[in-house]
Scaffold this active site. Structure first.
Site, short mmCIF file in Angstrom:
data_model
loop_
_atom_site.label_atom_id
_atom_site.label_comp_id
_atom_site.label_asym_id
_atom_site.label_seq_id
_atom_site.Cartn_x
_atom_site.Cartn_y
_atom_site.Cartn_z
N GLU A 60 45.35 31.96 -111.06
CA GLU A 60 46.19 33.08 -110.64
C GLU A 60 46.32 34.12 -111.75
OE1 GLU A 60 47.68 33.76 -107.58
OE2 GLU A 60 46.25 32.21 -107.00
N GLU A 93 47.02 38.88 -115.30
CA GLU A 93 48.47 39.02 -115.40
C GLU A 93 49.09 37.71 -115.88
OE1 GLU A 93 50.00 41.01 -111.71
OE2 GLU A 93 47.84 41.11 -111.28
N LYS A 152 51.97 35.63 -113.77
CA LYS A 152 51.81 35.18 -112.39
C LYS A 152 52.01 33.68 -112.33
CE LYS A 152 49.51 36.66 -109.11
NZ LYS A 152 48.46 36.84 -108.08
N GLU A 176 42.64 42.42 -100.26
CA GLU A 176 42.35 41.73 -101.52
C GLU A 176 41.07 40.92 -101.35
OE1 GLU A 176 45.38 39.10 -102.93
OE2 GLU A 176 46.99 40.60 -102.85
#
Length: 463
Positions: A330, A321, A324, A265
């Site tokens: 985040e 998203e 999250k 990542e």
């Protein structure tokens, strides 16, 4: 001598071709923590539109694996954290998991990497730490039992596996698991010719210390900023290389100087809360375009400790998203919004010249917000969940909720939302500096507009 020289040239040519192919395949992480994301089949089309060549998922979602069938996308899938303890001592369970989750799709779905857990050594439960490598061995054996030999087994770890990372030559794994977990992991990776998968984010060290770490150095934008390692003599021009080399030196310290690294990542958030410095579209686009350029460089550039080495990679993440947990950053690492549109244009093949991208919005939060900031109940929050969060906030700290008790200065208006908003703000004002957040399971939001009224003064978090 001449006869020996010709095969050697051919071998070198093949190695260079292999390295070039590996370097040219930047992938993307396909997280699914959203309730508004496109279907798997539509997502695969969007991944291809980004010119990604690989995709990593955080589970074994059969609908996604099916959508990836007969595409040219190489796939990394994952054994979930919660199965590791059981699999570590049960070969039958490992065999069953591979039979149910890999065999139905392989080889038409190009599964190439099977990762066991995610950032396991960042988990507070130490039991799972020591079961990680045994579980990896069981999964590798299960693949072999099913005749699957081309799938590498690994596990992605965060940079907090290091207890020392500066200067890079001082890179050292944490003493609480270096000998018991990391060394067996490196032995396994070395024996199976797999990779050390690691999540590398320059955003986090920069945002926690923007005074001493230059933003351009974190974004690959520095032209005249260098950091010299006084021990190795190596010179660094960006924070990413510095972080990766700390890991390389840490592995070397344990006797494994040549294990390949895979960037599992990396990325930069395009948005965040008021107290999250530098989370904006301009920085996110700049970082990700620059790191893609590095990953796709031909010949490969590597890092100062490993010049010319290939760094295969997955960018984080495909989507913003909305489910999250944690601070707003985040939920803002995506290359795409949930409707499929670009947060900013990017080409993961690295072939689009910078001049073809349009102008980026100005960065407005590259210096810390001075505050104060208040924490209120978010619009549309579930009332029963808010009531539970109110009780939690009031149970923490010193007289956190006294002003919203009957007769208190903030008792009126006597409403759940206002009482909870006061409690959230009071809690956050007390605990922000020791890790408390304005999140409350997604029930809270930050504001820079003072919600105080009359004699009721809401505590604000000082930055």
């Amino acid at each position: 001598m001449e006869l020996d020289f010709v095969p050697l040239l051919i071998l070198c040519f093949l190695v260079s071709i292999s390295s070039a192919e590996l370097a040219a395949k930047v992938g993307v992480n396909f997280g699914q923590l959203g309730n508004n994301l496109p279907s798997p089949s539509e997502s695969v089309k969007l991944i291809q539109s980004l010119k990604a060549k690989r995709v990593k998922i955080y589970d074994a979602n059969p609908k996604i694996l099916e959508a990836l069938r007969n595409t040219d996308l190489q796939v990394s899938m994952m054994v979930p954290n919660e199965l590791i303890n059981n699999i570590s001592s049960n070969q039958t369970l490992a065999d069953q998991w591979v039979h149910a989750n890999v065999v139905p799709f392989y080889p038409e779905t190009l599964i190439r990497y099977l990762l066991v857990g995610n950032e396991i050594l960042s988990q507070p439960d130490k039991t799972i730490w020591f079961n990680l490598v045994p579980a990896m061995r069981k999964i590798k054996a299960a693949l072999k039992t099913h005749g699957i030999t081309k799938v590498k087994v690994g596990t992605p770890l965060a940079m907090d596996v290091l207890e020392s990372s500066f200067p890079p030559s001082n890179g050292t794994f944490r003493s609480d698991f270096s000998a018991s977990v990391i060394k067996p992991l490196l032995q396994f990776v070395n024996k199976t010719k797999s990779f050390f998968f690691v999540d590398v984010y320059t955003y986090f060290p920069w945002s926690s210390d923007p005074t001493n770490i230059n933003l351009d150095y974190a974004l690959f934008e520095s032209k005249n900023i260098t950091v010299k390692d006084p021990v190795s003599g190596l010179t660094y021009h960006n924070l990413f290389d510095q972080m990766v080399d700390a890991l390389i030196f840490a592995m070397k310290r344990l006797g494994y100087p040549d294990i390949r690294i895979w960037i599992a990542e990396t990325g930069w958030p395009s948005g965040g809360d008021y107290d999250q410095i530098g989370a904006n579209i301009r920085n996110a686009a700049t970082y990700n375009r620059n790191v893609v350029k590095k990953f796709n460089a031909k010949p490969p550039v590597g890092t100062p400790a490993r010049p010319g080495s290939v760094l295969p990679s997955f960018l984080f993440a495909l989507y913003n998203e909305n489910k999250k947990p944690g601070p707003s950053t985040e939920r803002n690492f995506g290359l795409l919004y949930p409707n499929g549109s670009n947060v900013y244009p990017i080409d993961l093949s690295g072939k689009t010249p910078e001049s073809e991208y349009g102008p980026l919005p100005a960065a407005t939060n590259n210096v810390p917000y001075k505050g104060p900031i208040w924490c209120l109940v978010a619009t549309g929050a579930n009332r029963s969940a808010v009531a539970s969060a109110l009780s939690y906030a009031c149970s923490q700290g010193n007289k956190t909720c006294d002003p919203i008790q009957p007769g208190g200065k903030c008792f009126k208006p006597n409403s759940l939302v206002w009482h909870a908003s006061y409690a959230f703000s009071a809690y956050w004002a007390q605990f922000r500096n020791v890790g408390g957040s304005c999140y409350f399971g997604g029930l809270a939001t930050q504001t820079i507009k003072d919600p105080s009224y009359g004699s009721c003064k809401f505590p604000g978090a000082k930055l």
